[in-house]
Design an enzyme around this catalytic site. Structure first.
Site, mmCIF file in Angstrom:
data_model
loop_
_atom_site.group_PDB
_atom_site.id
_atom_site.type_symbol
_atom_site.label_atom_id
_atom_site.label_comp_id
_atom_site.label_asym_id
_atom_site.label_seq_id
_atom_site.Cartn_x
_atom_site.Cartn_y
_atom_site.Cartn_z
ATOM 1 N N ASP A 77 43.696 10.988 28.054
ATOM 2 C CA ASP A 77 44.837 11.335 27.199
ATOM 3 C C ASP A 77 46.101 11.212 28.042
ATOM 4 O O ASP A 77 46.256 11.925 29.033
ATOM 5 C CB ASP A 77 44.690 12.760 26.661
ATOM 6 C CG ASP A 77 45.739 13.087 25.607
ATOM 7 O OD1 ASP A 77 46.898 12.642 25.745
ATOM 8 O OD2 ASP A 77 45.408 13.787 24.629
ATOM 9 N N ALA A 127 37.971 11.878 13.952
ATOM 10 C CA ALA A 127 39.427 12.040 13.995
ATOM 11 C C ALA A 127 40.116 11.240 12.897
ATOM 12 O O ALA A 127 40.445 11.777 11.835
ATOM 13 C CB ALA A 127 39.941 11.642 15.377
ATOM 14 N N ARG A 128 40.313 9.953 13.125
ATOM 15 C CA ARG A 128 40.939 9.064 12.147
ATOM 16 C C ARG A 128 40.238 7.716 12.202
ATOM 17 O O ARG A 128 39.981 7.177 13.283
ATOM 18 C CB ARG A 128 42.436 8.889 12.441
ATOM 19 C CG ARG A 128 43.301 10.036 11.923
ATOM 20 C CD ARG A 128 43.386 9.999 10.403
ATOM 21 N NE ARG A 128 44.218 11.051 9.846
ATOM 22 C CZ ARG A 128 43.769 12.205 9.378
ATOM 23 N NH1 ARG A 128 42.474 12.476 9.451
ATOM 24 N NH2 ARG A 128 44.580 13.081 8.851
ATOM 25 N N GLU A 138 38.385 4.416 2.975
ATOM 26 C CA GLU A 138 37.711 5.600 2.455
ATOM 27 C C GLU A 138 37.814 5.658 0.935
ATOM 28 O O GLU A 138 38.914 5.622 0.398
ATOM 29 C CB GLU A 138 38.316 6.864 3.073
ATOM 30 C CG GLU A 138 38.091 6.947 4.576
ATOM 31 C CD GLU A 138 38.494 8.278 5.192
ATOM 32 O OE1 GLU A 138 38.967 9.171 4.443
ATOM 33 O OE2 GLU A 138 38.328 8.449 6.403
ATOM 34 N N HIS A 166 34.266 12.521 5.472
ATOM 35 C CA HIS A 166 35.523 13.124 5.926
ATOM 36 C C HIS A 166 35.517 14.645 5.711
ATOM 37 O O HIS A 166 36.383 15.212 5.045
ATOM 38 C CB HIS A 166 36.707 12.491 5.190
ATOM 39 C CG HIS A 166 37.986 12.565 5.974
ATOM 40 N ND1 HIS A 166 38.920 11.551 5.988
ATOM 41 C CD2 HIS A 166 38.507 13.546 6.768
ATOM 42 C CE1 HIS A 166 39.950 11.900 6.751
ATOM 43 N NE2 HIS A 166 39.714 13.107 7.227
ATOM 44 N N ALA A 192 35.109 16.990 8.444
ATOM 45 C CA ALA A 192 35.215 17.754 9.682
ATOM 46 C C ALA A 192 36.067 19.010 9.543
ATOM 47 O O ALA A 192 35.766 20.050 10.133
ATOM 48 C CB ALA A 192 35.772 16.873 10.801
#
Length: 350
Positions: free
Chosen positions: A199, A259-260, A289, A308, A310
């Site tokens: 990161d 995440a994405r 999606e 989706h 989470a």
């Protein structure tokens, strides 16, 4: 003052209104008049609306519901340039998401509308779910469950070349180390895993304090048995994991994305799985999606898929409602917002 509570089937209008009532009662403030709008997400998937991303409902619905309102509390309502221009009395949009992707920030800033968001509202839920997906992929839980439901006792899953891998002692890489990534790392370390993180916004001191090691993305991909994605989606991170970077991963590695969908280039995934480059893939998010009916990864027993989910906990919904209600409370008291997405709007006054 009038407030629009534009909720949906997760963060409902009633949940938003209740949170606001609790917020204002703590200071004995007069509760604002609340109008409710119920949007169809997640029963109907979100999508782009009028130039904003990931919204639910129509501009016409929101314009009608916002008539006379000064504040909008929402998760998915499309607050587009058209909506903002049609509602000159609007002064604050408080979005209960990690980023206000359903709001046209440029239009809001131009017209002096403050936009707040709710960082961390689903961090615990998303982190726990990522761990669940990692374990499901490592230990082939969905495949074993599916076989049992079909009446097949797969004793061969116990064979050495079919057996799963423990987290204890395994090297796990986290791409992205924000609120969610840090919780994931803490849980992984409790399992006995060794954690690498990549990161650009994390410093070495923070990583060392958390008991993880900071690494470059290429090193992380080339050395980790499990890689889990937790970065935000930006132009810089779109398709961050592409064919070239997939090729760096050890043969049989496990890749998890909660995440994405846009972080991962989906085109090379089938070949990576067929060839054994990826031993397993776990996805909660997708480039499209929902995925199309002919999606090539459906039916593979080393692919774990969920729709989706989470962040889908009741605690997340309640936390999100309280965060946006807190921002509205600060607005009523003439205080500065805590999580302002457009700091160019310097003052928010009741």
């Amino acid at each position: 003052m009038r407030v629009l509570a534009a909720g949906d089937n997760f963060v409902s209008p009633d949940l938003l209104v209740t949170a606001l009532e609790e917020e204002v009662s703590a200071d004995a403030l007069e509760p604002p008049e609340a109008t409710r709008l119920h949007l169809p997400w997640p029963v109907e998937p979100f999508g782009p609306v009028g130039g904003v991303e990931e919204a639910s409902g129509t501009e016409e619905q929101v314009i009608a519901a916002l008539r006379g309102a000064e504040v909008c509390m929402t998760q998915m309502a499309p607050v587009t340039a058209r909506v903002i221009d049609a509602c000159p009395g609007l002064r604050l949009v408080s979005v209960c998401r990690g980023g206000p992707v359903n709001v046209d920030l440029e239009a809001a800033t131009r017209t002096g509308v403050a936009v707040t968001y709710a960082p961390g509202r689903n961090a615990t839920a998303a982190a726990e779910y990522a761990i669940a997906m990692i374990l499901a992929a490592l230990r082939r839980v969905p495949a074993a469950d599916a076989e049992m439901r079909e009446g097949r006792w797969r004793g061969d899953f116990y064979a050495y070349d079919q057996a799963g891998v423990e987290l204890d002692g395994t090297l796990v890489g986290l791409v992205g180390y924000g609120a969610i990534g840090r919780i994931v790392a803490r849980i992984l370390r409790a399992f006995g895993a060794h954690v690498l993180v990549s990161d650009p916004y994390t410093d070495k001191a923070t990583a060392e304090e958390d008991g993880v090691r900071l690494a470059g993305l290429e090193e992380l991909l080339a050395t980790c048995t499990v890689v889990s994605l937790h970065a935000r989606l930006t132009e810089e991170t779109r398709n961050l994991i592409d064919a070239d970077r997939l090729a760096l991963m050890p043969r049989g590695a496990v890749l998890v994305n909660t995440a994405r969908g846009g972080l991962l280039d989906h085109a090379p995934l089938p070949e990576a799985l067929y060839s054994g480059r990826l031993g397993a893939l776990a996805l909660d998010v997708y480039d499209v999606e929902p995925p199309p009916a002919d999606w090539p990864l459906l039916g593979l027993d080393n692919v774990v898929t969920t729709p989706h989910l989470a962040g889908a906990t009741r605690q997340t919904a309640g936390r999100a409602a309280r965060i946006v209600a807190g921002e509205v409370g600060r607005y009523l008291r003439g205080q500065a917002p805590r999580h302002l997405a457009n700091p160019e709007v310097r003052e928010v006054r009741a």
